[in-house]
Write an enzyme that holds these catalytic residues in place. Structure first.
Site, short mmCIF file in Angstrom:
data_model
loop_
_atom_site.label_atom_id
_atom_site.label_comp_id
_atom_site.label_asym_id
_atom_site.label_seq_id
_atom_site.Cartn_x
_atom_site.Cartn_y
_atom_site.Cartn_z
N ASP A 152 -4.85 -8.63 8.92
CA ASP A 152 -3.88 -7.56 9.14
C ASP A 152 -2.86 -7.43 8.01
O ASP A 152 -1.87 -6.72 8.13
CB ASP A 152 -3.16 -7.76 10.48
CG ASP A 152 -2.38 -9.06 10.54
OD1 ASP A 152 -2.83 -10.05 9.94
OD2 ASP A 152 -1.31 -9.09 11.18
N SER A 209 -5.05 -10.62 13.70
CA SER A 209 -4.80 -11.24 12.40
C SER A 209 -6.09 -11.69 11.71
O SER A 209 -6.99 -10.90 11.50
CB SER A 209 -3.81 -12.39 12.57
OG SER A 209 -3.40 -12.86 11.32
N HIS A 210 -6.17 -12.98 11.43
CA HIS A 210 -7.31 -13.50 10.67
C HIS A 210 -8.45 -13.95 11.57
O HIS A 210 -9.47 -14.41 11.08
CB HIS A 210 -6.83 -14.71 9.88
CG HIS A 210 -6.15 -15.69 10.77
ND1 HIS A 210 -4.85 -15.49 11.20
CD2 HIS A 210 -6.59 -16.78 11.41
CE1 HIS A 210 -4.53 -16.46 12.03
NE2 HIS A 210 -5.57 -17.25 12.19
N ASP A 254 -4.77 -11.61 4.65
CA ASP A 254 -5.59 -11.85 5.84
C ASP A 254 -5.98 -10.54 6.53
O ASP A 254 -5.74 -9.44 6.01
CB ASP A 254 -4.87 -12.79 6.80
CG ASP A 254 -3.67 -12.14 7.45
OD1 ASP A 254 -3.09 -11.23 6.84
OD2 ASP A 254 -3.31 -12.53 8.58
N LYS A 298 5.86 -10.58 8.05
CA LYS A 298 5.47 -11.17 6.78
C LYS A 298 4.57 -10.18 6.06
O LYS A 298 4.01 -9.28 6.68
CB LYS A 298 4.82 -12.53 6.99
CG LYS A 298 3.71 -12.57 7.96
CD LYS A 298 3.43 -14.03 8.33
CE LYS A 298 2.17 -14.05 9.13
NZ LYS A 298 1.87 -14.77 10.17
N ARG A 317 -3.72 -12.11 22.24
CA ARG A 317 -5.00 -12.22 21.55
C ARG A 317 -6.04 -12.79 22.49
O ARG A 317 -5.81 -13.84 23.11
CB ARG A 317 -4.89 -13.11 20.30
CG ARG A 317 -4.04 -12.45 19.25
CD ARG A 317 -3.93 -13.27 17.99
NE ARG A 317 -2.91 -12.67 17.14
CZ ARG A 317 -2.46 -13.17 16.01
NH1 ARG A 317 -2.96 -14.31 15.56
NH2 ARG A 317 -1.53 -12.56 15.31
N LYS A 363 -0.07 -6.16 19.79
CA LYS A 363 1.28 -6.70 19.61
C LYS A 363 2.23 -5.52 19.69
O LYS A 363 1.96 -4.47 19.11
CB LYS A 363 1.30 -7.33 18.21
CG LYS A 363 2.56 -8.03 17.86
CD LYS A 363 2.33 -8.93 16.65
CE LYS A 363 2.36 -8.17 15.36
NZ LYS A 363 2.52 -9.01 14.18
N GLU A 391 4.71 -21.95 6.65
CA GLU A 391 3.66 -22.71 5.98
C GLU A 391 2.29 -22.07 6.13
O GLU A 391 1.39 -22.35 5.37
CB GLU A 391 3.63 -24.15 6.50
CG GLU A 391 3.60 -24.32 8.01
CD GLU A 391 2.37 -23.79 8.69
OE1 GLU A 391 1.29 -23.99 8.12
OE2 GLU A 391 2.49 -23.20 9.77
N ASP A 412 -0.69 -9.58 6.62
CA ASP A 412 0.63 -10.20 6.59
C ASP A 412 0.65 -11.57 5.92
O ASP A 412 1.72 -12.06 5.56
CB ASP A 412 1.29 -10.23 7.98
CG ASP A 412 0.48 -10.96 9.03
OD1 ASP A 412 -0.63 -11.43 8.70
OD2 ASP A 412 0.96 -11.05 10.18
N ARG A 413 -0.52 -12.20 5.76
CA ARG A 413 -0.52 -13.52 5.09
C ARG A 413 -0.84 -13.36 3.61
O ARG A 413 -1.38 -12.34 3.19
CB ARG A 413 -1.58 -14.43 5.72
CG ARG A 413 -1.31 -14.70 7.17
CD ARG A 413 -2.26 -15.73 7.73
NE ARG A 413 -1.89 -16.00 9.11
CZ ARG A 413 -2.13 -17.13 9.75
NH1 ARG A 413 -2.78 -18.11 9.16
NH2 ARG A 413 -1.75 -17.29 11.00
C1 VG1 Z 1 0.10 -19.18 13.59
C2 VG1 Z 1 0.98 -19.74 12.50
C3 VG1 Z 1 2.34 -19.06 12.54
C4 VG1 Z 1 2.16 -17.54 12.44
C5 VG1 Z 1 1.23 -17.06 13.53
C6 VG1 Z 1 0.93 -15.60 13.42
O1 VG1 Z 1 0.66 -19.48 14.86
O2 VG1 Z 1 1.12 -21.12 12.62
O3 VG1 Z 1 3.11 -19.54 11.48
O4 VG1 Z 1 3.39 -16.89 12.56
O5 VG1 Z 1 -0.01 -17.78 13.45
O6 VG1 Z 1 0.39 -15.27 12.17
P1 VG1 Z 1 0.16 -20.70 15.78
O7 VG1 Z 1 0.96 -20.59 17.03
O8 VG1 Z 1 -1.31 -20.53 15.97
O9 VG1 Z 1 0.44 -21.93 14.98
V1 VG1 Z 1 -0.76 -14.06 12.04
O10 VG1 Z 1 -1.06 -13.73 10.41
O11 VG1 Z 1 -1.99 -14.76 12.87
O12 VG1 Z 1 -0.07 -12.74 12.83
CO CO Z 2 -1.98 -12.03 10.05
#
Ligand code: VG1
Ligand code: CO
Length: 543
Positions: free
Chosen positions: A279, A113-114, A277, A376, A22, A126, A364, A281-282
């Protein structure tokens, strides 16, 4: 054939983080930047030759340009069949499902993602492997090493695939299929949940609201919730994916989803409120008068899943990331199934899922999913809740109360300190780490420290060891403080602090989260000295 070999020089910053590479859009727009990374993947995954590859993204700015490049490079690298979501869209769980369904050798998911989108926002890529899971630690490292030595890439010129038109074209030796982005995913959901029962529940006036946050889940929610389950059109808001996500921050939590919290607390709130979110997955789950924290959602869904059609044979096991609240542990114990604790990042669940060891996993960070895919899955969690409400006839609040009375309640919060200077964030980790050795046996608030260490994890399937996965201070079952640095940010360093406290006394189930966690916040300040070392008096984000 119109394959060109282009020479390029390596970039040295293409190390993927928690979930892919990213960076700012402007970084990805540098000459050959995306191409080098994609070629590194092809070089490290020879199985893609002659095989099937899935390509899709969350629709953010630069998605279409990037897809054009990835398609042309896939053709030049000998991929036999390419499957692309129409318009270049595929939610992350839907892409994972397509890889599984078509026995693909992998997939490229274009998403950050978000993280905010647009010309000044972020972009990401990815690679997911055969079976649909995220590339593991070993492959990720090999791709990174390759990217640092790469001196060129192969690209097919003049393919001009129309990604907006469904259908198959064959160009040279590659067949390229543009598919509806929702069809296969919707069919998968229908097999897991009792759509008739949910539709009946909705038709009896139980309100639903889903916020797609102008990101990828709009078309999915529209099809499934409105067209298939009969929710009114107004049930899905911000349903049109926009390349800048409408200028918003599609990260459904108590900060960016505050409007949903307000809705949940309002008169006439819908029975279930959900959001996903960028993409897809959240997930965020709320009911009338209540927000369900992700750790609770994992535990509550695990407890109810065996009542839902796709899970009637019961759970094999439950997995959660280390910082995730330990609420699910009680459910695993009651169901007499194993509970696995993994490092942060969905990739660590994938081997357990492939081995058939776990049925449901969660983090979490608003992530929950099951063995149906290898990512997810935001909408899955919303549908699992809807199905649970429909079969139990209870409200979200009743389910939560009943759960807490049976298993006890884990008060939980995550504090994020964003955009820190790297050395400041490191200093906090150092300071905290320096205190760990002396803590066991000493008091932290009212509790005694039973364990203080740095978490590492050995994958029981492939034996790989992941070290440095977060610092933790544990007071038996009562409380925990965890610190780790984010691996998804694109600016400075983000420090994440996770606080958890467990109470099982019925008189202690109705506290506010902030009150319950106050003693842990005090202990944290003296152990990690965040204010002193970073100049920050408060976290930027509490979720
Ligand atoms: C964060 C979250 C983690 C999640 C990751 C990707 O990572 O804490 O739980 O799997 O984002 O999610 P980090 O290393 O910033 O804590 V997503 O929805 O951004 O693909
Ligand atoms: Co995401």
């Amino acid at each position: 054939m119109a394959i060109r070999e282009i020479s390029s020089s390596p970039y040295l910053d293409q190390k993927p983080g928690t979930a892919g590479l990213r960076k700012k859009v402007s970084v990805f727009q540098q000459p050959h930047y995306l191409e080098n990374f994609v070629q590194a993947v092809f070089d490290c995954v020879p199985a893609l030759k002659g095989a099937t590859l899935v390509i899709g993204g969350d629709g953010r700015y630069h998605n279409r340009d990037a897809i054009r490049v990835v398609v042309a490079m896939a053709m030049a690298n000998g991929v036999g069949r390419i499957i692309i979501g129409q318009g270049g869209l595929l939610s992350t769980p839907a892409a994972s499902h397509l890889i599984r369904k078509h026995d693909a050798a992998g997939g490229f998911l274009l998403t950050a993602s978000h993280n905010p989108a647009g010309p000044d926002g972020d972009f990401g890529i990815k690679f997911n492997i055969a079976g649909g899971g995220q590339a593991g630690e070993g492959l990720t490292q090999r791709i990174y090493e390759r990217s640092k030595a790469i001196d060129g890439y192969r690209i097919y010129e003049g393919a001009n695939v129309d990604i907006d038109r469904r259908g198959t074209v064959v160009i040279d030796r590659t067949s390229i299929e543009v598919v509806d982005c929702v069809d296969d995913y919707a069919e998968l959901m229908q097999g897991l949940f009792d759509f008739d029962r949910i539709a009946d529940w909705i038709s009896r006036g139980n309100g639903v609201r889903f916020d797609a946050m102008h990101a990828v889940t709009g078309p999915y929610a529209q099809r499934i919730l409105v067209e298939q389950l009969g929710a009114p059109a107004a049930a899905v808001i911000n349903a049109t994916p926009l390349s800048d996500f409408g200028g918003g921050h599609p990260d459904p939590n108590l900060v960016y989803g505050k409007h949903l919290f307000d809705l949940a607390m309002s008169e006439g709130a819908p029975a279930l409120i959900g959001a996903s979110d960028g993409d897809g997955d959240r997930n965020m789950i709320l009911g009338k008068g209540i927000f369900i924290s992700p750790g609770d959602s994992l535990a509550m869904l695990a407890a109810h899943l065996p009542r839902l059609p796709g899970y009637r044979s019961g759970l094999r096991g439950i997995a959660r990331s280390m910082p995730t609240s330990r609420a699910a542990d009680h459910v695993a114990k009651a169901l007499k199934v194993p509970l696995y604790e993994t490092p942060t990042g969905w990739k660590f669940f994938c081997n357990l899922l492939d081995a058939g060891d776990v049925t449901i996993c969660g983090e979490e960070s608003f992530g929950t999913s099951s063995s149906h895919t290898r990512e997810k899955d935001g909408l899955w969690a919303v549908l699992a809740w809807l199905n649970t409400l429909a079969v139990t006839g209870q409200s979200v609040e009743q389910i939560a109360q009943q759960h807490w009375h049976r298993y006890g309640r884990h008060y939980y919060a995550r504090h994020d300190y964003e955009g820190l200077k790297g050395p400041d964030a490191e200093a906090v980790m150092q300071a905290f780490s320096g205190t760990l050795g002396a803590l066991p046996g000493h008091k932290l608030g009212d509790w005694e420290v039973t364990l203080a260490d740095e978490f590492s994890y050995q994958d029981k399937v492939d034996g790989s060891l992941a070290t440095g996965q977060g610092l933790r201070v544990v007071c038996g079952d009562h409380a925990r403080i965890v610190l780790r640095l984010s691996g998804t940010g694109t600016q400075g360093a983000t420090l994440r602090v996770y606080l958890e406290r467990y109470e099982s006394d019925p008189s202690a189930l109705g506290w506010t989260v902030a009150d319950a966690l106050a003693p842990l916040r005090t202990a944290l300040e003296s152990l990690a000295r965040i204010g002193e070392l970073t100049g920050r008096n408060a976290p930027d984000l509490v979720t």
